[in-house]
Design a protein around this motif. Structure first.
Motif, PDB file in Angstrom:
ATOM      1  N   ALA A  76       0.832  -1.195   0.000  1.00 44.87           N
ATOM      2  CA  ALA A  76       0.000   0.000   0.000  1.00 44.87           C
ATOM      3  C   ALA A  76       0.869   1.248   0.000  1.00 44.87           C
ATOM      4  CB  ALA A  76      -0.911  -0.004   1.236  1.00 44.87           C
ATOM      5  N   ALA A  77       0.222   2.405  -0.167  1.00 44.71           N
ATOM      6  CA  ALA A  77       0.947   3.678  -0.108  1.00 44.71           C
ATOM      7  C   ALA A  77       1.379   3.995   1.308  1.00 44.71           C
ATOM      8  CB  ALA A  77       0.074   4.802  -0.661  1.00 44.71           C
ATOM      9  N   LYS A  78       0.603   3.535   2.265  1.00 46.90           N
ATOM     10  CA  LYS A  78       0.947   3.713   3.666  1.00 46.90           C
ATOM     11  C   LYS A  78       0.900   2.357   4.351  1.00 46.90           C
ATOM     12  CE  LYS A  78      -0.679   8.485   4.201  1.00 46.90           C
ATOM     13  NZ  LYS A  78      -1.570   9.411   4.983  1.00 46.90           N
ATOM     14  N   GLY A  79       1.822   2.153   5.286  1.00 47.21           N
ATOM     15  CA  GLY A  79       1.846   0.879   5.986  1.00 47.21           C
ATOM     16  C   GLY A  79       2.777   0.946   7.174  1.00 47.21           C
ATOM     17  N   SER A  80       2.907  -0.181   7.843  1.00 41.39           N
ATOM     18  CA  SER A  80       3.732  -0.204   9.050  1.00 41.39           C
ATOM     19  C   SER A  80       5.083  -0.882   8.845  1.00 41.39           C
ATOM     20  CB  SER A  80       2.975  -0.888  10.194  1.00 41.39           C
ATOM     21  OG  SER A  80       2.456  -2.133   9.769  1.00 41.39           O
ATOM     22  N   ILE A  81       5.315  -1.529   7.672  1.00 41.50           N
ATOM     23  CA  ILE A  81       6.659  -1.966   7.287  1.00 41.50           C
ATOM     24  C   ILE A  81       7.034  -1.154   6.058  1.00 41.50           C
ATOM     25  CG2 ILE A  81       8.128  -3.861   6.518  1.00 41.50           C
ATOM     26  CD1 ILE A  81       6.348  -5.797   7.956  1.00 41.50           C
ATOM     27  N   VAL A  82       8.035  -0.296   6.213  1.00 41.56           N
ATOM     28  CA  VAL A  82       8.325   0.704   5.188  1.00 41.56           C
ATOM     29  C   VAL A  82       9.780   0.607   4.738  1.00 41.56           C
ATOM     30  CG1 VAL A  82       8.354   3.173   4.652  1.00 41.56           C
ATOM     31  CG2 VAL A  82       6.598   2.248   6.197  1.00 41.56           C
ATOM     32  N   PHE A  83       9.983   0.425   3.434  1.00 40.95           N
ATOM     33  CA  PHE A  83      11.304   0.568   2.831  1.00 40.95           C
ATOM     34  C   PHE A  83      11.466   2.031   2.403  1.00 40.95           C
ATOM     35  CE2 PHE A  83      10.745  -3.961   2.429  1.00 40.95           C
ATOM     36  CZ  PHE A  83      12.041  -4.497   2.444  1.00 40.95           C
ATOM     37  N   ARG A  84      12.635   2.598   2.690  1.00 38.64           N
ATOM     38  CA  ARG A  84      12.857   4.004   2.337  1.00 38.64           C
ATOM     39  C   ARG A  84      14.299   4.199   1.880  1.00 38.64           C
ATOM     40  NH1 ARG A  84      13.000   8.402   7.061  1.00 38.64           N
ATOM     41  NH2 ARG A  84      15.034   7.361   7.322  1.00 38.64           N
ATOM     42  N   GLN A  85      14.480   4.899   0.764  1.00 36.73           N
ATOM     43  CA  GLN A  85      15.834   5.216   0.333  1.00 36.73           C
ATOM     44  C   GLN A  85      16.382   6.359   1.175  1.00 36.73           C
ATOM     45  OE1 GLN A  85      16.370   6.527  -3.737  1.00 36.73           O
ATOM     46  NE2 GLN A  85      18.524   5.897  -3.757  1.00 36.73           N
ATOM     47  N   ASP A  86      17.640   6.215   1.608  1.00 39.89           N
ATOM     48  CA  ASP A  86      18.295   7.239   2.420  1.00 39.89           C
ATOM     49  C   ASP A  86      19.663   7.505   1.813  1.00 39.89           C
ATOM     50  OD1 ASP A  86      19.465   8.879   4.260  1.00 39.89           O
ATOM     51  OD2 ASP A  86      19.093   7.604   6.005  1.00 39.89           O
ATOM     52  N   ASN A  87      19.761   8.582   1.029  1.00 38.54           N
ATOM     53  CA  ASN A  87      21.021   8.909   0.370  1.00 38.54           C
ATOM     54  C   ASN A  87      22.058   9.492   1.316  1.00 38.54           C
ATOM     55  OD1 ASN A  87      20.404   8.054  -2.303  1.00 38.54           O
ATOM     56  ND2 ASN A  87      19.093   9.859  -2.556  1.00 38.54           N
ATOM     57  N   GLN A  88      21.694   9.712   2.568  1.00 37.23           N
ATOM     58  CA  GLN A  88      22.656  10.200   3.552  1.00 37.23           C
ATOM     59  C   GLN A  88      23.579   9.079   4.026  1.00 37.23           C
ATOM     60  OE1 GLN A  88      22.846  13.548   4.267  1.00 37.23           O
ATOM     61  NE2 GLN A  88      21.324  13.596   2.627  1.00 37.23           N
ATOM     62  N   LEU A  89      23.149   7.847   3.841  1.00 35.40           N
ATOM     63  CA  LEU A  89      24.015   6.728   4.202  1.00 35.40           C
ATOM     64  C   LEU A  89      25.197   6.676   3.235  1.00 35.40           C
ATOM     65  CD1 LEU A  89      21.303   4.049   4.997  1.00 35.40           C
ATOM     66  CD2 LEU A  89      22.764   5.235   6.632  1.00 35.40           C
ATOM     67  N   GLU A  90      26.354   6.280   3.743  1.00 35.01           N
ATOM     68  CA  GLU A  90      27.582   6.412   2.965  1.00 35.01           C
ATOM     69  C   GLU A  90      27.833   5.247   2.024  1.00 35.01           C
ATOM     70  OE1 GLU A  90      32.404   6.979   3.752  1.00 35.01           O
ATOM     71  OE2 GLU A  90      30.964   7.237   5.382  1.00 35.01           O
ATOM     72  N   GLY A  91      27.714   4.025   2.509  1.00 34.52           N
ATOM     73  CA  GLY A  91      28.144   2.876   1.735  1.00 34.52           C
ATOM     74  C   GLY A  91      27.027   2.146   1.023  1.00 34.52           C
ATOM     75  N   GLU A  92      27.428   1.313   0.054  1.00 35.65           N
ATOM     76  CA  GLU A  92      26.468   0.545  -0.728  1.00 35.65           C
ATOM     77  C   GLU A  92      25.709  -0.469   0.133  1.00 35.65           C
ATOM     78  OE1 GLU A  92      25.935   0.862  -4.291  1.00 35.65           O
ATOM     79  OE2 GLU A  92      26.867   2.739  -3.669  1.00 35.65           O
ATOM     80  N   GLU A  93      26.330  -0.953   1.217  1.00 41.60           N
ATOM     81  CA  GLU A  93      25.707  -1.984   2.039  1.00 41.60           C
ATOM     82  C   GLU A  93      25.185  -1.437   3.370  1.00 41.60           C
ATOM     83  OE1 GLU A  93      27.500  -6.154   1.436  1.00 41.60           O
ATOM     84  OE2 GLU A  93      29.250  -4.827   1.420  1.00 41.60           O
TER      85      GLU A  93
END
Length: 759
Positions: A76-93
């Motif tokens: 769904a568009a909203k939910g309680s398990i959420v994947f989110r991109q965070d470009n502030q993280l430094e490494g690929e892993e």
């Protein structure tokens, strides 16, 4: 009795630490984990949110959830398990996990980081989700926590030799699943060797039509002999065929099958690196195409087989054709050339090699090998690939761009030279990272305490050590069950070294205990924790009672006294077992899933206490007699030593390594025990060593083998007793370590002050 407040507080803290390790039994442990109260509960009504870039990783999480509750979560568009991109993280892993009672937030810069987060969530889920495709649970609970995580080393690998003994596609996928579970990211496949060619090459069909099959060899016969007492050593019948009146062993992967395995690994963010070992270890190929060698065929030399010929253009045509197909098949940025253990004698006598060496200003056959390696590297580069070679590629000169894989622990300066030269290095030293060595009670600890970066490197030079991997050579690993036993749980220790690089061995062991139920459900035939409280050869003076503490609460210990191996139907070993007299007992532990531990053979015999000797004019330390040459048994040492030195303990000085060559040694003196008791001794040796006290053979650890511990007992009165260790090294890295235990105490090194010798 009144307990002081500090004591009660300490008990509470220790109990909390243990509970935390059980609650968050993650391996490798995250760089930062902050426990939170409560848990997040997944039900059929839980909704999932995932952007398109994390579609594969969301599907992997969905598969785990389906294994639990039997349902795919609504997206769904909203939910309680959420994947989110965070470009502030430094490494690929890199990833973050924020798990509360109301939400699971998975933050990552890339899909790889998101997948590593999913595997952490998997380990926080109950083991009951494993081993089924569609579960019937009503909910899955995971403990709340805030996790920030990243790996320390980029290369976290495992190697599998499929040439000496072959492994099915289904096992490769099982192997990949285990790598993914513990955040390993490289699979080095050793696809060719003298004993078999395992990958289809369309331009050279005989490589698999002939080269993939063999009649049983001496390695197979050794496995068959061991199988008489250990069923785990049986040959895998699925890889045995009958053709033209012959029984043949072998198999190979078609390119279609390998593409499937590569895709399976890629979905789990694991890179497969192929190795086609050249110019040595090519008997399977030369037998199919004899023109590849300088002599028009191949045979065994003093140590290795005849290699392919670097002085014929037809050799390079063949090699380039093979690697063209390999480069197209494997998307990895790397190809491993091998280039180890090359028998170069045929090059010295072939006229064509003299011409090539003269034309290219080469002075030695080592430079001729370097010429071959550098030429192949240029070809690899033309295909967009980087070359990896075993550390022998240093000999004769290494190109500045080759990647070196260090394995020869008896050449400790090899990774240092390479790093100082600006070459990237992958650490795979035989001790402790050759997982084909038979594991003992020290194996997991040795891996966990492995330090990838040599001490001689500066901080800037250390950046060229990009990681490590463990290698599984399969000469004596004839089936998939035995392979599981050899690398698990050792791999989990390496995973934590390379990902977390923080030493918490006690915490790791507690978390490892939480992993066994998961591995049971994944049908992994891991090596179970060691049974303790005895040696292999035991003595008794009076009535003796044997108690064995179970290292796993749900383990059942079973035994026999008739010489047969214990199985799930054997008698259960009782508490307070009274040794009936001279007897041989075989013990094994069994998990509820039927997984079996090592089989322990305990020999008991009655003995009186040896009386001490009266010797004067002694000094602290021992005499060490050193013998040049090759000795396959300690019983073969000659009478007169080549040199004699004084040592402080039963430890071989590094100065006697003799360049990785074979040698023998005899360490003699007296041991001054402080009390009358039955002493247990533990002797670890690579290759062979025997311990003698009072001219009694206390421990027999003879013969050439990888580091292996053996144990024995002797009854000694307080005082001095004649003491001797005989040691042989077959070449390569060596290990010699002697420890003791008395009255069920801690196993520890023998104090220097106990050891004395004649001045």
């Amino acid at each position: 009795m009144f307990k002081p407040l500090w004591s009660m507080v300490l008990c509470v803290l220790l109990h909390s630490a243990v509970n935390a390790q059980e609650r968050y039994g993650i391996i490798p442990y995250p760089q930062q984990l902050v426990p939170q109260q409560g848990e997040f509960v997944i039900t059929a009504n839980t909704k999932l949110v995932a952007p398109a870039m994390f579609r594969n990783e969301a599907a992997q999480l969905q598969a785990l959830i389906t294994q639990g509750i039997g349902r795919v979560l609504p997206v769904a568009a909203k939910g309680s398990i959420v994947f989110r991109q965070d470009n502030q993280l430094e490494g690929e892993e890199d990833y973050k996990l924020n798990i509360s009672t109301t939400q699971v937030l998975i933050s990552a810069k890339t899909a790889t980081g998101a997948f590593r987060a999913v595997e952490t969530i998997r380990q926080l889920m109950p083991p009951s989700i494993e081993g089924v495709k569609t579960g019937k649970q009503t909910k899955i609970s995971i403990p709340a926590a805030d996790i920030t995580d990243h790996p320390v080393y980029a290369w976290r690998g495992m190697h599998l030799d499929v040439s000496r003994h072959f492994f099915s596609v289904s096992y490769l996928k099982k192997f990949i699943d285990l790598l993914a579970l513990y955040k390993m990211n490289k699979l080095h496949l050793h696809l060719t060797d003298d004993q078999g060619w395992r990958i289809e090459i369309k331009k050279y069909p005989l490589l698999t039509q002939q080269g993939a099959w063999r009649e049983f060899n001496n390695q197979d016969s050794i496995c068959m002999e061991k199988a008489k007492t250990n069923p785990d050593m049986e040959m895998d019948k699925s890889h045995i065929i009958h053709r033209n009146g012959k029984t043949l062993y072998g198999g190979f992967y078609t390119q279609v099958q390998m593409k499937d395995v590569i895709a399976y690994a890629a979905a789990r963010h694991i890179e497969i690196i192929p190795e086609i070992d050249m110019p040595g270890h090519m008997m399977a190929a030369i037998n199919a195409y004899p023109y590849l060698s300088c002599t028009g065929g191949t045979s065994w030399g003093k140590f290795f087989t005849t290699p392919i010929c670097p002085c014929k253009e037809t050799t390079f045509t063949f090699a380039e054709d093979v690697f063209t197909e390999i480069a197209a098949l494997f998307p990895s940025q790397y190809i491993h050339l091998g280039a180890d253990e090359v028998e170069k004698s045929s090059w010295k006598t072939f006229p064509g090699c003299e011409e090539v060496m003269k034309a290219n200003n080469l002075q030695t056959v080592e430079e001729l090998q370097s010429y071959f390696v550098k030429r192949m590297e240029k070809f690899f580069n033309s295909k967009g690939k980087k070359l990896i070679g075993w550390d022998e590629i240093l000999e004769g000169g290494i190109s500045p761009t080759a990647v070196l894989m260090y394995w020869r622990s008896w050449v400790p300066d090899a990774p240092i030279k390479a790093a100082k030269n600006g070459n990237y290095v992958i650490m795979t030293p035989g001790n402790p990272l050759y997982f084909d060595g038979i594991p003992d009670r020290n194996s997991v600890s040795n891996v966990y305490h492995f330090e990838p970066v040599p001490k001689a490197l500066t901080a800037d030079e250390a950046k060229y050590i990009i990681g490590a991997q463990a290698n599984i050579w399969t000469e004596w690993i004839p089936n998939e069950k035995r392979a599981d036993f050899m690398f698990m749980p050792r791999m989990t220790a390496l995973a934590e070294v390379l990902w977390t690089h923080r030493s918490d061995y006690d915490g790791y062991l507690q978390r490892l205990n939480t992993q066994y139920k998961r591995l049971d459900r994944l049908n992994v035939h891991y090596r179970m924790p060691d049974l303790e409280g005895f040696t292999e050869d035991n003595v008794f003076v009076d009535k003796t009672v044997l108690n064995i503490a179970k290292p796993m609460a749900d383990m059942t210990i079973r035994y026999t006294t008739d010489g047969t191996a214990p199985n799930v139907h054997s008698a259960e070993f009782p508490a307070n077992y009274i040794i009936p007299g001279t007897v041989s007992i075989k013990l094994a532990g069994f998990s509820p899933s039927g997984n079996r531990s090592d089989i322990y053979t305990l020999n008991y015999r009655k003995q009186s206490y040896f009386k001490p000797v009266d010797v004067s004019g002694l000094q602290q330390g021992l005499r060490l007699d050193y013998y040049y040459g090759e000795y396959k048994s300690v019983t073969k040492l000659k009478e007169k030593a080549d040199s004699v030195i004084h040592v402080h303990n039963a430890i071989m000085p590094d100065s006697l390594g003799h360049g990785g060559q074979s040698f023998g040694a005899k360490i003699t003196g007296y041991i001054d025990v402080p009390s009358t008791a039955i002493y247990s001794f533990f002797l670890t040796a690579d290759d062979g060593a025997n311990l003698y006290i009072e001219n009694e053979k206390v421990i027999d650890n003879d013969g050439w083998h990888a580091p292996l511990q053996k144990s024995g007992q002797i009854a000694l009165q307080k005082g001095l007793h004649p003491f001797e260790i005989k040691f042989v090294e077959g070449g390569g890295g060596y290990t010699l370590k002697l420890e003791y235990r008395v009255n069920g105490g801690k196993i520890q090194p023998i104090p220097d002050e106990w050891l004395q010798s004649v001045k």
